[in-house]
Design an enzyme around this catalytic site. Sequence first.
Site, PDB file in Angstrom:
ATOM      1  N   SER A 242       4.036   5.873  -8.404  1.00  0.00           N
ATOM      2  CA  SER A 242       3.100   4.943  -7.589  1.00  0.00           C
ATOM      3  C   SER A 242       3.939   3.699  -7.752  1.00  0.00           C
ATOM      4  O   SER A 242       4.971   3.488  -7.390  1.00  0.00           O
ATOM      5  CB  SER A 242       1.861   5.127  -7.831  1.00  0.00           C
ATOM      6  OG  SER A 242       0.920   4.603  -6.689  1.00  0.00           O
ATOM      7  N   ASP A 469       0.253  11.743   1.150  1.00  0.00           N
ATOM      8  CA  ASP A 469      -0.064  11.034   0.237  1.00  0.00           C
ATOM      9  C   ASP A 469      -0.958   9.931   0.752  1.00  0.00           C
ATOM     10  O   ASP A 469      -0.681   9.382   1.801  1.00  0.00           O
ATOM     11  CB  ASP A 469       1.240  10.296  -0.561  1.00  0.00           C
ATOM     12  CG  ASP A 469       0.931   9.709  -1.855  1.00  0.00           C
ATOM     13  OD1 ASP A 469      -0.020   8.855  -1.983  1.00  0.00           O
ATOM     14  OD2 ASP A 469       1.735  10.152  -2.860  1.00  0.00           O
ATOM     15  N   HIS A 497      -2.046  12.219  -3.846  1.00  0.00           N
ATOM     16  CA  HIS A 497      -1.053  11.174  -4.642  1.00  0.00           C
ATOM     17  C   HIS A 497      -0.430  12.018  -5.532  1.00  0.00           C
ATOM     18  O   HIS A 497      -0.566  11.912  -6.615  1.00  0.00           O
ATOM     19  CB  HIS A 497      -1.980  10.202  -5.004  1.00  0.00           C
ATOM     20  CG  HIS A 497      -1.292   8.868  -5.424  1.00  0.00           C
ATOM     21  ND1 HIS A 497      -0.187   8.397  -4.536  1.00  0.00           N
ATOM     22  CD2 HIS A 497      -1.299   7.943  -6.406  1.00  0.00           C
ATOM     23  CE1 HIS A 497       0.228   7.179  -5.303  1.00  0.00           C
ATOM     24  NE2 HIS A 497      -0.556   6.976  -6.548  1.00  0.00           N
TER      25      HIS A 497
END
Length: 527
Positions: A242, A469, A497
């Site tokens: 991320s 995602d 995610h």
Amino acid sequence: MRPPENTRGPDQLSCARDRRRRRTRRAGSALALAVLLASGPAAGAATVAAPQTDVVVAAQVPPGLEDFYAQQPVWTACGVAAECARVRAPLDHENPAAGQIELAVTRVVSTDPSARQGSLLVNFGGPGGSGTESIEAWAAGLDPRVRAAYDIVGFDPRGVGSSTAVECIDDATLDAMRASSVDPDTPEGLAQAVAAAERFAAACAANTGPLLGEVDTVSAAKDLDILRAVLGDDELHYLGYSYGTFLGATYADLFPQHTGRFVLDAAMDPSLDQAGVVLGQAAAFERALRLYVESCLPLDGCPFEGTVDEGLAEIEALLRQAEAQPLPTADGRPLTVDEALTGLILPLYNEQNWWFLTPALALALDHGDGTALLALADAYHGRQPDGSYPGNSMEANIAINCLDRTVDADPAAMAAMDTRLQELAPTMGDWFSHGAVTCDAWPHGPVREPAPIDAAGAGPILVVGGTGDTATPYAWSQALAAQLEDGRLLTRVGEGHGSYLRGNRCVDETVTTYLLEGVLPAEERIC
């Protein structure tokens, strides 16, 4: 990275020495997920011997940083099989004499010194997520060959957690902020939101001091190079989730000569400004919410009837109801529309957690009781049963984002963005807007303009993206892989995610092979 938080109030926040967290109403300052925990070396831990590695000092250490690069940290036992240390870094890399900060580092040493290839630094995202608290548990899930090949290293970036940290407000103030709500769609509400953002920014400046202007990602990437040298490695091997993909790409761009095997999972697009991030996240969460309702309808206990669109309309009506009159909860704290949205979003990060939504929404829709949704919002914010907020992820998140991304807080621009949000995410997009007021009130930055990162000369970098995602849409992974001079995209078909170590054997084996052998997958491999 964290999802946007609404901003009809200040923005995701927190503060004080006990490391608190917070979020903001309509916090369109777009943030991402992180695996968050917090702690440090065990009190009274015994000193343990470090592996026999020589400290590596870069051939060309930036002037004035020689002492930082040459330091030898003291490692102490912490956790079950981990060891912890604190590493010094300059407050301002461009002015080393301005002071210094400390970085908290935790490592799990290679299980086979004869097979050791170096250190693998891991960032779980955020920005604002701690890497020291969860690294030992994460390392336990790795392929044994990876555990043998690397010391697995977690760290709290500057401003975060157990490192020298951003501090803003106390727990009681955070609770009060979460319980308040304004409507920035009106001139009066927008003025209240701006005033609240200014108060929060002033508190952060007063309680954090000069560090508040030095927690940008470029500075954090320069810290990584100090960690590389201190750990005794010629190359930095790295895995970032991320926000960690943005940090990793920034490092590779700054230090291509020291970039080793890099895995960037659930990527961010460095070319996006705050508005671009928020729009992408809103659309992705709306898509996930639609899929959730569709999966819920055939099941017993589902609170919806009729079509998917009718179920989404019920959820929007619930949000409107909470906006007009917060729902009561068992502990007396109100479920505001901000908290309802946060409770709604948290399970959408991972399709395996969708089932948490069904009883929470049933309680709210059928009984007007916001208790379960508030519990989900508390979990998102890290609020403990005693009312405390361990960690400072929310305040660090805001501080870092406001330095990293430009915003447009012109009322007309925010109103236009609100319209676009409602087009992309008709169920909940209205509450993703007006987050720009937070960074517009910030006393520092931004320090960079949104731009692609090519990391020229860094060598092959593996980018991993999931088609479903929510917090970092798949298009962002495609964009980063295309921007990098030598990027390769690995695609996971599925929801949720992040992709590595999420149960997809194809992804796990591909990443493991790259970490062990440096072999990239075939062009545009799909798992």
